[in-house]
Design an enzyme around this catalytic site. Structure first.
Site: not given
Ligand SMILES: [Mg+2]
Length: 397
Positions: A9, A104-105
């Site tokens: 993350d 974003d993960e």
């Protein structure tokens, strides 16, 4: 054979990109999001701003009251997408089994890659170093035998953390953590658990599955499994569907706020019904607007927890409308949902009580519509809907 799951993350992603592009922002409390006057919300906050109590999805006006000296910048979604794709491509060098959960993960399943790349912990460290060195972005990682524990491990290490939970150590790792750190335990469920004297995951783990079921129904089983760090959900690189969306082209250019809102509500209703039918929940809501001169823009917001409830989709889309519509006549409005998650494992379908009630009501409506047709039940607020045009359901590649 234990699985080797890594959760990656990016730390305060949008804020980190802004700092990368403008180094004078480094070390300052930074808020990415819409202007406070236009009902803007915080899309991302740097850790300096978070230290003052700012959280993402908070109204910008409230964030600026908590942290008046913060610098606010408007989001640049295209730029963030560019960095996101670069990082995801880097992850794919280590395994094809990458499940991107949001911009974003991602989860990686490194099971069986040890001969090629070494132990999962070393791979995680290499990824962290490369994301920083090659893309200038900080990230945190969690390594564990399943997605649930890897994700919580990652969040425990933030920012710039690397937390490894050894096989067999899952329950012991979770035990001291507060009950709210279990994904899906919101404020109301947290309160209910705390009223029962359950403050930590360890407290929860001392309850039997039967007693949790008698209190929480089906969610009791998920609570029980989560408390023991059990999660068998696979890392799915090829989820069949990545998004659902509906669009409506107005018969004549539309500038009536009430009508645009009703149209959004109707589309949210349909999206939520599709999510429930397919047994999935969505974490991101998108709004698409096209004005009469064909200027088209899309904005999205990440929800605090994933949902299949129409009212939640609708209120997110309506907030985006308030924030982004300059009141020029619209040719088209669209609502979509993405960041889809299954209900099992880490995606605990255990929401707060009010939301649970809405879901039960919605499911009952689904049943009636399935028997008597979609028109059998119309929301009172949609009764005045006079829009023309066709709904399109589109699938994103
Ligand atoms: Mg992040």
């Amino acid at each position: 054979m234990n699985r080797q799951i890594v959760h990656v993350d990016l730390d305060a992603f949008f804020a980190s990109v802004e700092c990368l592009l403008n180094p004078s922002l480094v070390g300052k409390p930074l808020l990415v999001g819409g202007a406070p006057g236009g009902r803007g919300v915080v899309s991302a906050a740097s850790y300096e701003a978070r230290a003052r109590g700012v959280r993402s999805a908070m109204p910008m006006a409230q964030a600026l009251r908590l942290c008046p000296e913060a610098v606010r910048v408007p989001p640049r979604h295209g730029t963030y997408g560019h960095y996101s794709r670069a990082v995801m491509a880097l992850l794919a060098e280590y395994t094809p089994v990458v499940e991107q959960v949001s911009i974003d993960e991602a989860f990686l399943d490194l099971s069986g890659t040890e001969g090629l790349h070494g132990p999962a912990e070393d791979v995680a460290r290499a990824i962290q170093g490369r994301v920083q060195a090659e893309h200038g972005l900080p990230c945190s990682l969690g390594v564990a035998t399943n997605k649930l524990v890897a994700k919580i491990a990652c969040s425990q290490g933030k920012p710039r953390g690397l937390v490894v939970v050894p096989p067999g150590g899952e329950a012991a790792f979770l035990a001291p953590l507060s009950i709210e750190s279990l994904w899906g335990v919101g404020e109301a469920t947290g309160k209910r658990l705390r009223a029962l004297g359950i403050d930590t995951v360890g407290d929860l783990a001392s309850w039997t599955e039967a007693s949790l079921r008698s209190l929480f129904g089906e969610a009791g089983t998920q609570l029980f499994r989560a408390a023991h760090g059990i999660d068998e959900s696979p890392v799915s690189p090829d989820r069949e569907r990545r998004s659902y969306s509906h669009e409506r082209t107005f018969a004549s250019d539309e500038s009536d706020v009430a009508h645009v809102r009703r149209t959004i509500l109707a589309m949210s209703d349909d999206l939520a019904a599709q999510l429930r039918r397919d047994g999935t929940v969505a974490q991101t809501v998108r709004l698409k607007l096209r004005s009469r001169d064909f200027t088209t823009y899309t904005r999205q917001v990440r929800l605090e927890h994933p949902t299949d409830v129409a009212d939640e989709i609708c209120s997110a889309a309506t907030a985006l409308l308030e924030e982004n519509w300059d009141r020029r006549s619209l040719r088209l409005v669209g609502v979509g949902v993405t960041d889809l998650l299954g209900h099992g494992g880490i995606q605990l379908s255990m929401f707060d009580e009010g939301v649970q009630r809405q879901r039960r009501l919605s499911q009952a409506l689904d049943g009636i519509r399935a028997r008597y047709g979609h028109e059998a039940i119309t929301r009172a607020s949609l009764a005045g809907n006079h829009s023309g045009g066709e709904d399109d359901l589109e699938d994103e590649p």
